[in-house]
Every structure is written in C-alpha cells, then in structure tokens.
Design a protein around this motif. Structure first.
Motif, PDB file in Angstrom:
ATOM      1  N   ARG A   1       0.852  -1.198   0.000  1.00 33.60           N
ATOM      2  CA  ARG A   1       0.000   0.000   0.000  1.00 33.60           C
ATOM      3  C   ARG A   1       0.882   1.240   0.000  1.00 33.60           C
ATOM      4  O   ARG A   1       1.050   1.910   1.012  1.00 33.60           O
ATOM      5  CB  ARG A   1      -0.856   0.018   1.267  1.00 33.60           C
ATOM      6  N   PHE A   2       1.487   1.547  -1.128  1.00 38.19           N
ATOM      7  CA  PHE A   2       2.368   2.716  -1.161  1.00 38.19           C
ATOM      8  C   PHE A   2       1.568   3.989  -0.873  1.00 38.19           C
ATOM      9  O   PHE A   2       1.983   4.850  -0.126  1.00 38.19           O
ATOM     10  CB  PHE A   2       3.054   2.817  -2.519  1.00 38.19           C
ATOM     11  N   LEU A   3       0.436   4.087  -1.528  1.00 37.59           N
ATOM     12  CA  LEU A   3      -0.535   5.161  -1.294  1.00 37.59           C
ATOM     13  C   LEU A   3      -1.904   4.518  -1.423  1.00 37.59           C
ATOM     14  O   LEU A   3      -2.032   3.502  -2.111  1.00 37.59           O
ATOM     15  CB  LEU A   3      -0.414   6.254  -2.379  1.00 37.59           C
ATOM     16  N   PRO A   4      -2.941   5.103  -0.835  1.00 39.34           N
ATOM     17  CA  PRO A   4      -4.275   4.518  -1.067  1.00 39.34           C
ATOM     18  C   PRO A   4      -4.589   4.452  -2.561  1.00 39.34           C
ATOM     19  O   PRO A   4      -5.268   3.552  -3.033  1.00 39.34           O
ATOM     20  CB  PRO A   4      -5.221   5.493  -0.363  1.00 39.34           C
ATOM     21  N   GLU A   5      -4.046   5.412  -3.301  1.00 39.53           N
ATOM     22  CA  GLU A   5      -4.332   5.474  -4.743  1.00 39.53           C
ATOM     23  C   GLU A   5      -3.430   4.553  -5.555  1.00 39.53           C
ATOM     24  O   GLU A   5      -3.681   4.326  -6.744  1.00 39.53           O
ATOM     25  CB  GLU A   5      -4.099   6.908  -5.264  1.00 39.53           C
ATOM     26  N   PHE A   6      -2.370   4.070  -4.940  1.00 39.87           N
ATOM     27  CA  PHE A   6      -1.377   3.320  -5.704  1.00 39.87           C
ATOM     28  C   PHE A   6      -0.906   2.127  -4.879  1.00 39.87           C
ATOM     29  O   PHE A   6      -0.080   2.253  -3.988  1.00 39.87           O
ATOM     30  CB  PHE A   6      -0.194   4.258  -6.016  1.00 39.87           C
ATOM     31  N   GLN A   7      -1.492   0.977  -5.200  1.00 42.24           N
ATOM     32  CA  GLN A   7      -1.155  -0.238  -4.460  1.00 42.24           C
ATOM     33  C   GLN A   7      -0.816  -1.341  -5.454  1.00 42.24           C
ATOM     34  O   GLN A   7      -1.423  -1.434  -6.523  1.00 42.24           O
ATOM     35  CB  GLN A   7      -2.334  -0.690  -3.599  1.00 42.24           C
ATOM     36  N   LEU A   8       0.147  -2.142  -5.080  1.00 39.68           N
ATOM     37  CA  LEU A   8       0.550  -3.255  -5.941  1.00 39.68           C
ATOM     38  C   LEU A   8       0.369  -4.556  -5.188  1.00 39.68           C
ATOM     39  O   LEU A   8       0.814  -4.692  -4.046  1.00 39.68           O
ATOM     40  CB  LEU A   8       2.025  -3.105  -6.340  1.00 39.68           C
ATOM     41  N   GLN A   9      -0.303  -5.503  -5.861  1.00 45.57           N
ATOM     42  CA  GLN A   9      -0.595  -6.775  -5.205  1.00 45.57           C
ATOM     43  C   GLN A   9       0.023  -7.907  -6.026  1.00 45.57           C
ATOM     44  O   GLN A   9      -0.096  -7.936  -7.252  1.00 45.57           O
ATOM     45  CB  GLN A   9      -2.121  -6.926  -5.116  1.00 45.57           C
ATOM     46  N   PHE A  10       0.691  -8.817  -5.321  1.00 40.68           N
ATOM     47  CA  PHE A  10       1.369  -9.930  -5.976  1.00 40.68           C
ATOM     48  C   PHE A  10       0.929 -11.235  -5.333  1.00 40.68           C
ATOM     49  O   PHE A  10       0.783 -11.303  -4.116  1.00 40.68           O
ATOM     50  CB  PHE A  10       2.898  -9.833  -5.789  1.00 40.68           C
ATOM     51  N   GLY A  11       0.770 -12.285  -6.146  1.00 41.06           N
ATOM     52  CA  GLY A  11       0.451 -13.591  -5.574  1.00 41.06           C
ATOM     53  C   GLY A  11      -0.801 -14.176  -6.179  1.00 41.06           C
ATOM     54  O   GLY A  11      -1.114 -13.945  -7.352  1.00 41.06           O
ATOM     55  N   LYS A  12      -1.514 -14.935  -5.366  1.00 46.41           N
ATOM     56  CA  LYS A  12      -2.763 -15.536  -5.828  1.00 46.41           C
ATOM     57  C   LYS A  12      -3.930 -14.901  -5.083  1.00 46.41           C
ATOM     58  O   LYS A  12      -3.943 -14.874  -3.852  1.00 46.41           O
ATOM     59  CB  LYS A  12      -2.751 -17.043  -5.554  1.00 46.41           C
ATOM     60  N   PHE A  13      -4.884 -14.403  -5.842  1.00 49.00           N
ATOM     61  CA  PHE A  13      -6.030 -13.722  -5.238  1.00 49.00           C
ATOM     62  C   PHE A  13      -7.129 -13.629  -6.290  1.00 49.00           C
ATOM     63  O   PHE A  13      -6.942 -14.059  -7.439  1.00 49.00           O
ATOM     64  CB  PHE A  13      -5.629 -12.328  -4.737  1.00 49.00           C
ATOM     65  N   LYS A  14      -8.280 -13.063  -5.903  1.00 46.58           N
ATOM     66  CA  LYS A  14      -9.392 -12.963  -6.843  1.00 46.58           C
ATOM     67  C   LYS A  14      -9.057 -11.959  -7.945  1.00 46.58           C
ATOM     68  O   LYS A  14      -8.638 -10.824  -7.640  1.00 46.58           O
ATOM     69  CB  LYS A  14     -10.656 -12.498  -6.119  1.00 46.58           C
ATOM     70  N   GLU A  15      -9.285 -12.379  -9.185  1.00 52.51           N
ATOM     71  CA  GLU A  15      -9.113 -11.419 -10.276  1.00 52.51           C
ATOM     72  C   GLU A  15     -10.168 -10.328 -10.127  1.00 52.51           C
ATOM     73  O   GLU A  15     -11.301 -10.608  -9.715  1.00 52.51           O
ATOM     74  CB  GLU A  15      -9.274 -12.115 -11.635  1.00 52.51           C
TER      75      GLU A  15
END
Lengths: 469, 341
Positions: free
Chosen positions: A159-173
């Motif tokens: 969660r770098f910023l609320p507006e800019f988050q990067l998610q890696f791994g397995k999760f819901k598309e």
C-alpha cells in the motif's frame, strides 16, 4: 532599707525578670525557626518522594505504550506492535451446509457438507505491506499439483498510497462483483450464474487503488489466466497471460444523501488467450448441468480452449437502509477446438455464453443492509431478549449457452443449453459472527433430456450454519 | 513468451498511468515533516513551524505541516535510531546527532559540515534559576556544593542539557583547581550529593523545580530559564549568571535515510536553512536563544548579559572525548552518581 536601696532592688528585680522573659522568647523563636526548617526539610523530602513516584508512573506508562497489543473481537484475533506497524490477525470462517433435492429420484445428492472451512492469516509488516494466506479444508477440497483448492489466497499487497497499491500472488481477479464479495458475506448459499463465466482466483500482479477519496476504485492486472469460473496458481496449459481490469464507482459515497450513498456501479473485463481444459457449469444446487465433450480416448471427441478469450461484466448494487439490490451481467467469449477424434474432430468455434442475475434483500429488523454483511443491532440472546437480524432475499438468474456449442462441443442430450433459477431465502444473523441461511431454489433447464439432472426441474433446499471471525 | 498485443498495450498504458499518477500525486500532495527535537525547544518550534509553512507556501505553493516531538536529547536520538521517522533532528548536542551515523548510518559522517556554524543555527549557555530573594545566597558554582543546598539538574545519561550542565561545572572546577581533574571530579561528586532527583530531560527538571517546588537552584538552558523568569513566572524567581559557563551549541540535521525514503529531502533542507534566515534568527532570539546572525544578536544584546564562556573543544577536546570520559558506562558520572546515591 532606704528608699534608694529599695529602688535599686526593684530595678534589679525588674531587669532580671525582663532578661528571663527575653531569653525565653529568644529560645522560643529559635525553636520555631528550627521547627520551620524541619517542616521545610520534610516538605522537600515529601515532594521528592512524590516526584520519584511520578517518574515511576511515567516510566510504567511509557513501557505500556511500547508493549505489543493483543486483542480479540468480532473481527478476529489480532496481535500488533505498539506503533501498529506490525500486525498479525487470525481470522476464518466455517460453513456447515446441507442440500436437499425434492422428489428428484436421484441417489446420493442429498447431503450434509462442509462447504468452506477457511483459516485466514493476514497482517501487515512495516506499516504498508499487507499479506494474506487463506486455506480451505472444505468438503471435496484437496491439494493438487496446482494447489488450486487448498490454497485460496496467498498474496502481498504493498500500500504505497491509497491510490497506488501493488498486489502480488494468488487472489481474486478483479472482475465479478459477487465473486469479489467474501464467501462469508454472501446473500444466498450459492453464488449465481455470472460468477461461473468470470474468473475466480488466479496468480498474477495487480495495480489497484482508490481515487477521489474512495469514490472510484480501479484495478488493472496481469494473470496466468483461468477458464470460466476457474482458479489457478500455476500455468500448465500455455505461456499466454490474461489482462484483467475493473472500474467501480460509488459517486455518492461521501455525501449525506442517504438514498444514494449506497449506489455502486462498475464495469470489468478480461482479455487473453486460453488453452487447455474447460470447466462445466452447475446449478445453485451444485449439480452439473453442462459439460464440454471430454475424453482421453483417441477416437472420442475432446474439447479444449484454444485461442482468444475475453469477458465483460457490467455490475452494480444499491443499498439504502434495510434494502439491498444487486445486479450483474457476464458475457464470456472463448475460442474452442475439438482436439479429439470422432465427430467434429478439428472443428473450431468462438463460443459466447451469457449470464445475469438480479437479487433483492430486505432486513426485517431494520439494520443497515450492506455488501459487507449485516451487523445486528441486538445480537441474539435468549436471556437478554435480542433476536439478531432477520433478512429476506430473492434472486433470479439465467445462464445461456451459445447455440454453436451443440452438438460438436457438447452433447445436447446430456447438457442443458440454458438454465433459469429463482431462489428465495431467509438469513438469520445471530450476531456479527454467526448466521444461518435457508434457501429454496428452483431451476428450469433447457435441453439435456437424457440427463436425470437436466431432464427435470431442480427443486432444492439449501441450508447453511456459518461462523466467521 | 508471446504476449498478446492487448496485454502489451495494457502493460504500457498501465506503466504510463502509474508514473504519471504518482508524479502528479506527489507534486500536489500536502507534505508533513517530523522534527525530532530536545526538551526545551517546544516554544521555539511552535513559532518556527508556521513561519516556515508560510514561507514554503509562498515559495513553492505546497502546503507543509511540521510536527514536533520533544524529549531528552539522547532519548530522542535513540528513538530515531530505533525507527522514529524523523525528517529532521534538532538536538541539544552534536554527539546525539553523531549517534545517528554511528549506530544506524542514517546520516553521513560529515553531516555537521552541511550547514553554517557547524550546523548550529543558534547557541545558548547554562545558568541558574533560584527562588525569589535567593534564600540560599547562590551566586556561583561553589555555592551548589554547600550542605543543605538542593540542586535540580537532569540525568546526563538521557539529557543533553544535563551533560552541558555537568561539563560547565567540571570546567569551572578545573579552572579553580588549576586543571586538577581529581579535584574536579570531587567537586562534581559533592554537587551530585545535593541533587535529590534526576529527570530524564531539561523540561522535566523545570517541572520539578517550578511546578513541584523541589530544590533551591535549577541549572538549565539560558533560554528556558529566561523564559520562566521573564515570561511565564515574572517576579517569582531570580536569574543567576555564574562567573563562567560553557558555550552550548545545539545542532541540526536532516535524516538522510528518512527524507530519501519519503521524498522530503528538498523541503527538509529548506526547513533547516530557514533557521539561518533573518526571520528564523529573529524568532530564535525572541525565544532567548543566542542568534548566530551578528545583526540579530546585536539587536537582542540587552537580554543576554556578558558571561565568560568556554567551549567543549577547549576544555574537553570535543564531544566524542567528553562523552567517553564522562558519560559512557563506567565514566566519571557513573562513578560520581553511584557514590552520591
């Protein structure tokens, strides 16, 4: 004695008395001074002791500020550092279901089952890095080479910023609205048909965030790509990747307009190239009513995904006080090939299946309806008089299989070309953590006359007892 | 791996969107700085911060909020080393800022050369505050070791002011005893016998003396003592300048690792440079700090009586040496205070 002598004697006597009085007074003053000094000294000593006690209290308070905090509540159990930068939460939910099919004449489909048994470990490290691992020990779920069922979620979200988050791994598309809703907050025991045309969980990377103080959510991601309704965390069929994107707006979320605050509309889609096995579709009673032709025999037909695959899903919900409305449409286009032998060998087609649903619910006990579940105002308590929250719900959903699917890619005698289901339900939320669902559903199938499931209407009663924390 | 054209487009547009978005967001977003400072600078930075915010808004259009954190100087340095995200530190002595380099490499070794006057935008000294009428007749350091005189000074292990106090007294004793270190140590031992409580910071000692009514004399920063005597408790106390004291140089620095991580280097540097500006120096002087600017110092000369000051370099060979000899574990303070207890 002469007068003179008497005077002298009187004077001496008076002076002696005066001296004695003065001496006594001086002694008294000295004593008062000493006492004063002692009082001052004692006062200082007392103040010093009090100040030292103050230090001890401050030190103790300081120590408690830096001590980790353990908490337990309706939201689960958590352990966090004093500065809240490090958090570990233990959460989970268990769904003990039953399915009862009325007068269907089919053996071995009335059953009790554990639909979902999901421990969840989630938390935060260094303030901005969230993680989540969710496993599933539900009935029929087993570990496989691709780990699809057993490992549901495993991801890192920065969660770098609320507006800019990067998610890696397995999760819901980021596609299906009902799919994105937690399994613990579903309105009905089973999700509707659009979910079966849209992706479930997949491995990949996603950029997402909230814009305009949370009124617009966006997500864009690249994933391995899964078949309709499928999950995966390992690509075994091809090197191609799917792109998925979603925009969801809640334009009145931050306003005081109660009638519009709970309105949310969105559009999501995927695009990619899919190869390999295709999935079948099931009714709300989880009975299979459609399957592509599959066989390992060289002379028999076998159908696989083989080419472009795209999906589109407009979606929305509306919540106002105890009322909730929910709608979703899905279209899935997939290039397929008959890769086996027999009739139609080598045939290709672009198949477009569609599905939609509308659902409405109303909380009879007056609680706020919400996509994220309902919190009873008065939790159920026999001795306290609370009856929890009671909710009624109804849904209509359809799935339409592309006519070009038959007869080459699916058998019209054993697979339905469409399904129409309506469901009514009552949900009893005893408290934030415990609820019971009771659904009655009826499904009409089109085609599939030689399949005992699709040759008749499905009348089913579905129940669920759920605890989530 | 063959990537389909739509995916390529998605990737390129996604990346472009990300870069543009982050740049845009960073440029427009209001900024918050954290200034981790020592105990008695609360009032100073309460005035500096809004002045700087106005200055920065006029200069760049950006809104800045400066948050303050105060405590014993060494304690504050420890907090930053342990992870407190300070953009700037404004501490009581250079040794505490050195610790940010030595213990965590948060700043470069030569940090003190980055700003004028060895990164000390203002100076001060250590003087005495006594109760009205000076009941114990305190005039100089010698009076502090007399039996029955209760002296308030904070703990040199946690407080910058306390270390300046200690060294000021040591310097006086050395001078009086022709440089005899042993006699100086005995002098300090006698002084600490008269100290009933050790606060962790200078502000705590002020509370002990003023609010809790403990002690006959408070040794503290000149700025803090003048603030008490001339603004906060007029007529209740008397200010005593000893015959000699030490030149105290509180120093400032950006915390490089934090500002680079948060993207606040430019604004943090500007904040510290503002302390040297005419406006910053004027605010410091109004708060009884001795300004570095000759012009401002001259303007406020009347509020700072002449006092003979020696420097830490002259008498102790610098902070590193003084710290090792006197305040590290096993130093003279440990020996003295164990004996005094």
């Amino acid at each position: 004695m002469t007068n003179k002598t008497r005077k002298v004697a009187l004077t001496v006597s008076a002076l002696s008395t005066l001296w004695a009085a003065n001496s006594a007074l001086a002694q008294e003053s000295e004593t008062i001074r000493e006492l004063k000094s002692q009082v001052q000294e004692l006062d200082q000593k007392l103040r010093v002791v009090e100040r030292r006690l103050e230090f001890e209290r401050e030190a103790s308070s300081e120590k408690s500020k830096s001590a980790p905090v353990i908490s337990a509540g309706a939201g689960g159990f958590s352990f966090r550092s004093a500065d809240t930068n490090f958090v570990l939460k233990l959460r989970g939910y268990i769904q003990a279901d039953s399915r009862w099919f009325i007068d269907d004449g089919i053996d071995a489909n009335d059953t009790f089952l554990l639909r979902r048994v999901r421990p969840i470990f989630e938390g935060t490290v260094f303030d901005k890095y969230d993680f989540r691992v969710m496993l599933d020990f539900g009935s029929g779920v087993s570990s496989s080479a691709a780990n699809n069922g057993f490992l549901q979620d495993a991801y890192l979200n920065a969660r770098f910023l609320p507006e800019f988050q990067l998610q890696f791994g397995k999760f819901k598309e980021p596609v299906g609205l009902e799919r994105l809703q937690s399994g613990a907050n579903l309105l009905f025991v089973e999700r509707a048909y659009p979910t079966q045309l849209l992706p479930n969980r997949d491995a990949g990377v996603q950029l997402h965030g909230e814009l305009f103080t949370g009124t617009l959510n966006y997500a864009v991601g690249i994933f391995n790509g899964v078949a309709d309704g499928g999950s995966g965390d390992f690509e075994t069929a091809d090197d191609e990747k799917d792109g998925a994107a979603r925009l969801f707006a809640q334009p009145f979320r931050n306003t005081d307009n109660a009638a519009l605050k709970g309105l949310g509309i969105g559009l999501a889609g995927t695009y990619g190239n899919q190869e390999g096995a295709l999935r079948s579709f099931v009714s709300p009673g989880q009975q299979r009513f459609f399957a592509y032709r599959t066989s390992t025999a060289a002379t028999a037909p076998n159908v696989e995904a083989d080419g472009d695959h795209w999906r589109l899903s407009p979606q929305g919900y509306y919540y106002w006080g105890p009322l909730g409305l929910f709608g979703e449409y899905a279209i899935s286009s997939q290039d397929v090939r008959q890769v086996g032998g027999g009739a139609g060998a080598g045939e290709v087609a672009e198949l477009r299946h569609t599905a939609w649903q509308v659902a409405a619910s109303y909380v009879l006990t007056g609680e706020e309806n919400s996509w994220r579940g309902i919190t009873p105002k008065r939790p159920f308590n026999l001795s306290g008089g609370g009856w929890g929250a009671w909710e009624i719900a109804a849904r209509y959903s359809e799935l339409d299989i592309d006519d070009d699917t038959f007869p080459i890619f699916a058998n019209p005698d054993t697979s339905a070309t469409g399904a129409r289901s309506w469901t009514i339900g009552v949900n009893w939320h005893l408290n934030r953590n415990v609820k019971f669902n009771l659904n009655y559903e009826q499904t009409d199938f089109e085609g599939g006359d030689q399949n005992p499931i699709t040759a008749q209407k499905e009348h089913a009663i579905l129940t669920r007892a759920q605890v989530s924390f | 791996m063959k990537i389909p054209t739509p995916i390529k487009a998605l990737l390129v547009h996604g990346a472009l969107f990300g870069v543009v978005f982050v740049t845009f967001a960073a440029a427009l977003k209001p900024v918050t700085l954290l200034n981790v400072s020592y105990d008695p600078t609360r009032e100073l930075y309460e005035q500096i911060n809004p002045a700087f915010a106005r200055h920065w808004k006029e200069k760049s259009g950006q809104v800045v909020t400066v948050k303050q954190s105060h405590g014993g100087s060494s304690k504050q340095a420890r907090a930053v080393i342990d992870g407190l995200q300070a953009d700037v530190v404004t501490l009581a002595l250079a040794y505490d800022i050195d610790a940010l380099h030595q213990n965590a490499k948060l700043i470069p070794k030569d940090w003190q050369k980055r700003l004028p006057n060895n990164s000390a935008p203002y100076t001060s000294t250590l003087i005495f505050l006594v109760r009205k009428g000076n009941p114990k007749g305190i005039k100089d350091w010698d009076d502090l070791i007399k039996p029955g005189v209760s002296v308030i000074t904070p703990n040199p292990k946690t407080s910058g002011a306390a270390r300046w106090n200690y060294l000021a007294a040591w310097g006086y004793a050395l001078r009086k005893n022709n440089g005899d270190q042993k006699k100086a140590q005995e002098f300090l031992a006698s002084l600490f016998k008269n100290v009933p409580v050790l606060d962790s910071g200078a502000r705590g000692s002020t509370i002990t003396f003023v609010d809790r009514g403990i002690g006959d004399v408070l040794i503290n920063w000149e700025n803090d003592i003048l603030l008490i005597a001339k603004k906060e408790h007029v007529g209740k106390y008397e200010v005593i300048y000893p015959s000699v004291s030490i030149l105290a140089e509180p120093t400032v620095s950006i915390v490089d690792k934090t500002v680079d991580k948060r993207g606040t280097r430019g604004i943090a540097e500007a904040y510290l440079q503002f302390l040297y500006s005419d406006e910053g120096q004027e605010i410091a002087a109004k708060n009884f700090y001795r300004a570095q600017s000759p012009k401002v110092l001259e303007k406020y000369a009347a509020q700072f009586p002449k006092v003979e000051l020696f420097t830490i370099d002259e008498v102790f060979g610098g902070w590193q040496k003084a710290q090792k000899t006197h305040f590290n574990d096993g130093g003279t303070f440990d020996a003295i205070y164990q004996g005094a207890k």
